[in-house]
Write an enzyme that holds these catalytic residues in place. Structure first.
Site, PDB file in Angstrom:
ATOM      1  N   GLY A 128      -0.266   5.841   3.101  1.00  0.00           N
ATOM      2  CA  GLY A 128      -1.147   6.953   3.445  1.00  0.00           C
ATOM      3  C   GLY A 128      -2.128   6.625   4.554  1.00  0.00           C
ATOM      4  O   GLY A 128      -2.346   7.421   5.469  1.00  0.00           O
ATOM      5  N   GLN A 164     -11.818   7.175  -4.581  1.00  0.00           N
ATOM      6  CA  GLN A 164     -12.280   7.786  -3.326  1.00  0.00           C
ATOM      7  C   GLN A 164     -13.663   8.399  -3.528  1.00  0.00           C
ATOM      8  O   GLN A 164     -14.365   8.046  -4.467  1.00  0.00           O
ATOM      9  CB  GLN A 164     -11.266   8.849  -2.871  1.00  0.00           C
ATOM     10  CG  GLN A 164      -9.913   8.294  -2.488  1.00  0.00           C
ATOM     11  CD  GLN A 164      -9.971   7.431  -1.232  1.00  0.00           C
ATOM     12  OE1 GLN A 164     -10.925   7.471  -0.467  1.00  0.00           O
ATOM     13  NE2 GLN A 164      -8.926   6.647  -1.029  1.00  0.00           N
ATOM     14  N   ASP A 212      -3.095   8.150  -1.678  1.00  0.00           N
ATOM     15  CA  ASP A 212      -4.389   8.819  -1.764  1.00  0.00           C
ATOM     16  C   ASP A 212      -4.590   9.686  -0.519  1.00  0.00           C
ATOM     17  O   ASP A 212      -3.966   9.454   0.519  1.00  0.00           O
ATOM     18  CB  ASP A 212      -5.535   7.802  -1.910  1.00  0.00           C
ATOM     19  CG  ASP A 212      -5.461   6.689  -0.874  1.00  0.00           C
ATOM     20  OD1 ASP A 212      -6.459   5.964  -0.732  1.00  0.00           O
ATOM     21  OD2 ASP A 212      -4.398   6.520  -0.222  1.00  0.00           O
ATOM     22  N   ASP A 219       0.860  -1.178   0.000  1.00  0.00           N
ATOM     23  CA  ASP A 219       0.000   0.000   0.000  1.00  0.00           C
ATOM     24  C   ASP A 219       0.897   1.229   0.000  1.00  0.00           C
ATOM     25  O   ASP A 219       2.112   1.124   0.035  1.00  0.00           O
ATOM     26  CB  ASP A 219      -0.938  -0.026   1.203  1.00  0.00           C
ATOM     27  CG  ASP A 219      -0.163  -0.008   2.518  1.00  0.00           C
ATOM     28  OD1 ASP A 219      -0.804   0.146   3.562  1.00  0.00           O
ATOM     29  OD2 ASP A 219       1.077  -0.157   2.503  1.00  0.00           O
ATOM     30  N   SER A 220       0.284   2.399  -0.014  1.00  0.00           N
ATOM     31  CA  SER A 220       1.071   3.609  -0.192  1.00  0.00           C
ATOM     32  C   SER A 220       1.658   4.153   1.101  1.00  0.00           C
ATOM     33  O   SER A 220       2.562   4.963   1.082  1.00  0.00           O
ATOM     34  CB  SER A 220       0.197   4.693  -0.810  1.00  0.00           C
ATOM     35  OG  SER A 220      -0.826   5.030   0.132  1.00  0.00           O
ATOM     36  N   CYS A 247      -6.383 -28.106   5.989  1.00  0.00           N
ATOM     37  CA  CYS A 247      -5.153 -27.446   6.421  1.00  0.00           C
ATOM     38  C   CYS A 247      -4.408 -28.326   7.418  1.00  0.00           C
ATOM     39  O   CYS A 247      -5.002 -29.208   8.043  1.00  0.00           O
ATOM     40  CB  CYS A 247      -5.443 -26.065   7.013  1.00  0.00           C
ATOM     41  SG  CYS A 247      -5.876 -26.058   8.766  1.00  0.00           S
ATOM     42  N   CYS A 282      -6.005 -28.674  10.939  1.00  0.00           N
ATOM     43  CA  CYS A 282      -7.195 -29.529  11.037  1.00  0.00           C
ATOM     44  C   CYS A 282      -6.873 -30.994  10.783  1.00  0.00           C
ATOM     45  O   CYS A 282      -7.560 -31.877  11.276  1.00  0.00           O
ATOM     46  CB  CYS A 282      -8.269 -29.032  10.072  1.00  0.00           C
ATOM     47  SG  CYS A 282      -8.990 -27.464  10.617  1.00  0.00           S
ATOM     48  N   CYS A 329     -12.006 -29.076   6.471  1.00  0.00           N
ATOM     49  CA  CYS A 329     -10.821 -28.271   6.144  1.00  0.00           C
ATOM     50  C   CYS A 329      -9.603 -29.169   5.970  1.00  0.00           C
ATOM     51  O   CYS A 329      -9.388 -30.089   6.769  1.00  0.00           O
ATOM     52  CB  CYS A 329     -10.563 -27.241   7.239  1.00  0.00           C
ATOM     53  SG  CYS A 329      -9.104 -26.211   6.972  1.00  0.00           S
ATOM     54  N   ASP A 371      -8.142  -7.765   0.760  1.00  0.00           N
ATOM     55  CA  ASP A 371      -7.140  -7.959   1.806  1.00  0.00           C
ATOM     56  C   ASP A 371      -7.808  -7.624   3.130  1.00  0.00           C
ATOM     57  O   ASP A 371      -8.761  -6.848   3.174  1.00  0.00           O
ATOM     58  CB  ASP A 371      -5.949  -7.010   1.613  1.00  0.00           C
ATOM     59  CG  ASP A 371      -6.280  -5.586   2.067  1.00  0.00           C
ATOM     60  OD1 ASP A 371      -5.813  -5.183   3.145  1.00  0.00           O
ATOM     61  OD2 ASP A 371      -7.041  -4.888   1.347  1.00  0.00           O
ATOM     62  N   HIS A 375      -4.684 -22.077   9.966  1.00  0.00           N
ATOM     63  CA  HIS A 375      -6.061 -22.470   9.640  1.00  0.00           C
ATOM     64  C   HIS A 375      -6.861 -21.315   9.046  1.00  0.00           C
ATOM     65  O   HIS A 375      -7.561 -21.494   8.049  1.00  0.00           O
ATOM     66  CB  HIS A 375      -6.792 -23.015  10.858  1.00  0.00           C
ATOM     67  CG  HIS A 375      -8.257 -23.158  10.604  1.00  0.00           C
ATOM     68  ND1 HIS A 375      -8.799 -24.195   9.871  1.00  0.00           N
ATOM     69  CD2 HIS A 375      -9.307 -22.332  10.889  1.00  0.00           C
ATOM     70  CE1 HIS A 375     -10.107 -24.021   9.740  1.00  0.00           C
ATOM     71  NE2 HIS A 375     -10.443 -22.892  10.347  1.00  0.00           N
ATOM     72  N   GLY A 406     -11.581   4.109   0.672  1.00  0.00           N
ATOM     73  CA  GLY A 406     -12.420   4.982   1.480  1.00  0.00           C
ATOM     74  C   GLY A 406     -13.599   4.305   2.132  1.00  0.00           C
ATOM     75  O   GLY A 406     -14.489   4.970   2.664  1.00  0.00           O
TER      76      GLY A 406
END
Lengths: 426, 475
Positions: free
Chosen positions: B109, B203, B160, B106-107, B391, B394, B389, B351, B420, B230
């Site tokens: 900001g 934005q 931004d 990310d920036s 993973c 599990c 699951c 994310d 997990h 935003g």
């Protein structure tokens, strides 16, 4: 279980313990160490990261102090602690206490011993102790014992005598209860040698315990201050001389490389591996050299490693939570030091652990500075692997009759004579 | 003002990094593939957040084994420690943390504004004081891009002008226009367009007109991808989904849409720092957990940096700390619901720190919500977190074991849950993607809501509306 000694050199025993485990097909090398765990898991490590490590010992150490409070859970689970913790393939040894945590004294009675877990004190009579072991079903467990003599500085003969008496009584009761338990037929009881610093009591404890049908011996009360180790070491020799050769000797509370060698020379076979854990917790990495083969590069040591570490050692505050000395040793480097900020070499050159193959000192430094969880994971991987490698080198040295060289190399590093920046490993 | 903005000069036509594989015939959901310098990435995709060049307690090998092919790093944190020069010497962020797949940064900001007490936004950039050495710095669009160039991430974000979605009035408009101007400056300053993909961030707050204007302007710039920014900062869910829908309706189809920091649950307190750190030699005397419960009330040893979320949840910075505030969220969040709905609305990339953060509080994500594994009810629960699951956690461990371990000071407990929860997220996205490719996404959504809420009719109204708006009716 069968202990086969390959050779005995200057008091050091080299060999294998075979036919171990529930299925009888596991083997352990001696001298060796046990995988240190906290609440049934190697510190910081999942199975995946644990399996990244080469040379993980066949047997792991569990501590009753972390498990006793969960007795009911194990009782209901029924399938034993190995399955519960997700380590069904591993041999398991259950000790009473955690070598890293303090052991408040004044709580042992003629009828009970206490351990301290996360939820507080758990008092155990012999029957409760054995009920817990029934639920855990470890491969080995130490008998209930009175180890308080070792917590005190100067022990009276009377107290030493009591510790021996009680421990023998506990042992006999445990053995009796084991006979009555079908589940515990496959578990082996390790007798505990007590007696503090009092020679007569130590000998009595050794002789009497050796008369019982135990599968091995735990030498308790030899840990503590480095300053008193010398006296205790003398006593240790006398004690092991009383023990049968065909049964393994474990020692608790001793894990430093130099002390390990001293104990091996006095007939000890198995050690706990909490030292690499302590090193990890102070943000350090084991770098001591255990490659004792003559090497021209050895003479070109850089000395700049020593200065800063001594300075650091002076500055660091002694942490009082444990009975063990928490000061940084000369077997390790402190990755928080600024000089590692731009050091893009691995922790130890030519170390083949996951951490050294994939990461740099600079990265570990960054993780420590930013208090990231991964620092503990990566350092634990490296420190365990380094430590297990050390034990491997001890066995190799015994095979080739070169233990004296290894011992000298370790001694010089312990005293800080040698620089600590990484010698070439072969 | 936006109309007068200069057209970006030196950028030649940006590559099309997204290949559409399938589209839902009813909703706006799409399945695709991103072509990035460090390998392909299937979309929709969830990107775990590895703020400071580490995915908390799990190794890059573990992350790779889970199937993760892109994760996040935070420019603000890395820009301060260890700094872009050092990272550049280490062969970029990939080299520094030894991550062979893709990275998105990310920036800086957002953290700037949410984490730093005294930050000041001007046309130049964001002026702030480092929490570590007190030095004053300016984070400008140029500087942000410069840092991200040093980090070498595959996707970089424009700087931004971040304004909380709860803010109203002329500030929102100012921020929107400034973000457009800053986008142009970022594009101009970007030195490695062939190696790093610069995304714009839409934005406009919760104002439909402002957002539409922003969309119109930014889509004139030929960037490889767009983020919807935003949001996820305290607005109501209804406003939230409407802005997402508006954004996707006006973003080009052949470029990826990245919805930033989704996962804020309505009515929840801003998330607070909890089990992020393992700190050797703490004041407590040597025992470290990364666990929330091991923190003392009012413990002052945290740095300012540690307050607030890294992924974009924060409404306003928290004023004070207390142990109760650090406890796991007590409402019933469903981050997964947000994801499913926003895929339906046409988003491709997501994310959030939530799955990894909640793991460190002892919370495991499951199709029906979450399990607070520290609770007594799991003490003797000998089944895995989720029998479906696959993973490593599990496959090998029970809820009872994790419960026991969580009550110890062994950090391994947190790592089991982190593994997990990431697996859960990635498996969820895989399942979503498969349903789009196999042309049964609407059925998947209905089934998902059934499982999550027990009945489709119990799905939160905002989600039902949002889905209905794109042609998916929950019966």
């Amino acid at each position: 279980m069968k202990l086969n000694l390959t050779k005995v050199v200057n008091g050091c025993r080299l060999g294998k313990i075979q036919n171990l485990g529930k299925t009888g097909d596991h083997t352990m090398d001696i001298p060796g160490c046990l995988l240190y765990t906290k609440t049934g898991s190697a510190p910081h490590l999942t199975q995946h990261t644990l399996h990244n490590i080469h040379g993980v010992p066949a047997m792991a150490q569990l501590t009753l102090s972390s498990l006793a409070e969960h007795h009911e859970v194990f009782a209901e689970y029924k399938k034993g602690v190995g399955n519960f913790i997700g380590m069904p393939e591993s041999l398991l040894y259950c000790s009473l206490h955690d070598p890293v945590s303090p052991c408040p004294s004044g709580y042992v009675t003629n009828k009970s011993v206490s351990v301290w877990g996360g939820g507080g004190r758990v008092e155990m009579t012999v029957s409760k102790f054995m009920a817990i072991q029934q639920a855990l079903q470890p491969d080995w467990f130490q008998s209930l014992s009175d180890g308080e003599a070792s917590c005190e500085e100067a022990i009276s003969i009377k107290r030493a005598r009591k510790s021996v008496d009680r421990t023998l009584l506990f042992l006999d009761s445990c053995l009796r209860l084991q006979e009555e338990s079908e589940v515990l037929q496959k578990s082996s009881i390790i007798g505990v040698i007590e007696g503090g610093d009092v020679m007569e009591e130590r000998l009595r404890s050794a002789r009497e315990t050796a008369k019982r049908p135990v599968s091995g011996f735990l030498l308790d009360g030899f840990q503590g201050n480095p300053t008193t180790l010398e006296t205790r070491l003398q006593l240790l020799s006398l004690v092991t001389a009383e023990l049968p050769e065909d049964k393994p000797r474990l020692i608790c509370g001793v894990s430093r490389p130099d002390e390990v060698l001293e104990c091996i020379e006095r007939g000890v076979d198995l050690f706990e591996s909490f030292f690499p854990y302590l090193v990890t917790e102070r943000g350090c990495a084991l770098t001591f050299n255990f490659d004792y083969q003559p090497n021209p590069e050895e003479t070109l040591l850089q000395q700049n490693g020593i200065q800063e570490e001594i300075k650091y050692e002076d500055q660091i505050k002694k942490i009082k939570t444990t009975g063990c000395n928490q000061k940084m040793t000369s077997f390790e480097i402190n990755l928080k030091e600024k000089k590692y900020r731009e050091d893009f070499s691995p922790l130890v050159k030519e170390c083949s652990c996951y951490c050294c193959k994939n990461h740099t000192r600079a990265y570990i430094h960054h993780l420590l500075v930013t208090n990231e969880l991964l620092a503990g994971v990566l350092l634990m991987i490296h420190n365990f692997e380094h430590y297990f490698g050390f034990f491997h080198s001890i066995r190799e040295a015994l095979k080739s009759d070169t233990l004296a060289q290894l011992k000298e190399l370790i001694r010089r590093q312990a005293s800080g004579e040698l620089g600590n920046t990484n010698l070439t490993l072969h | 003002m936006a109309a007068g903005a200069a057209v970006p000069t030196s950028l030649e036509s940006a590559p099309r990094i997204m290949r559409l594989v399938a589209e839902c015939s009813r909703s706006r959901a799409r399945a695709g593939e991103l072509r990035l310098p460090h390998g392909p990435v299937a979309t929709p995709v969830f990107m775990p957040v590895g703020t400071q060049a580490t995915m908390k307690g799990i190794t890059t090998e573990q992350l790779d084994a889970l199937g993760c092919r892109i994760c996040l790093g935070n420019t603000y944190h890395l820009g301060l420690r260890p700094g872009p020069e050092l990272i550049q010497k280490a062969n970029g962020l990939h080299g520094f943390m030894n991550w062979p797949h893709n990275l998105l940064t990310d920036s800086g900001g957002f953290q700037m504004v949410s984490l730093v007490a005294l930050s000041e936004v001007t046309e130049e950039g964001v002026r702030f004081r480092s929490p570590y050495d007190g030095e004053e710095t300016l984070l400008s669009p140029e500087r942000s891009v410069e840092i991200q160039n040093s980090l070498g991430s595959d996707i970089i974000m424009q700087l931004d002008d971040v304004v909380s979605s709860t803010v109203t009035g002329p500030r929102v408009e100012e921020a929107m226009h400034r973000s457009v101007r800053w986008l142009d400056r970022c594009i101009a300053a970007h030195r490695q367009p062939d190696k790093q993909n610069l995304f714009a961030i839409i934005q406009g707050g919760l104002d439909a007109d402002l957002r539409a204007t922003c969309l119109e302007e930014m889509t004139k710039r030929d960037v490889p991808g767009f983020a919807i920014g935003g949001l996820s900062g305290g607005e109501s869910k209804v406003q939230f989904w409407k802005m997402v829908a508006l954004s996707t309706s006006k973003l080009p189809k052949d470029k990826p849409r990245y919805l930033m920091g989704v996962g804020y649950v309505e009515g929840r307190r801003p998330c607070l720092w909890g089990a992020d750190f393992w700190a050797p030699l703490t004041l407590h005397g040597g025992v470290y957990g990364g666990q929330g419960h091991s923190l003392a009330v009012g413990e002052p040893r945290r740095t300012r940096l540690s307050q607030g979320c890294q992924g974009g949840h924060l409404g306003s910075p928290p004023q004070s700390f207390s142990l109760s505030a650090a406890l796991p969220h007590t409402c019933t969040p469903s981050y997964a619901t947000d994801l499913v709905v926003c895929v339906a609305l046409g988003c491709d990339m997501f994310d959030c720190v939530y799955p990894t953060r909640t793991a460190r509080f002892g919370s495991a994500l499951v199709p029906t919500g979450q399990l607070q594994l520290k609770k007594k009810q799991y003490e003797k629960d000998f089944g895995p977190i989720d029998p479906e699951c696959s993973c490593p956690t599990c496959k090998r461990h029970s809820r009872a074991f994790l419960h026991t371990l969580l009550h110890s000071d062994n950090t391994a407990a947190l790592h089991h849950l982190t593994v997990h929860n990431i697996a859960y997220q990635l498996q969820l996205m895989s399942a979503i993607r498969a349903s789009i490719v196999e042309k049964r996404f609407p059925d998947f959504v209905c089934s998902f809501m059934n499982t999550m809420y027990g009945d489709q009719t119990l799905c939160p109204p905002w989600a039902t509306e949002a889905l209905a708006s794109v042609g998916i009716t929950l019966s």
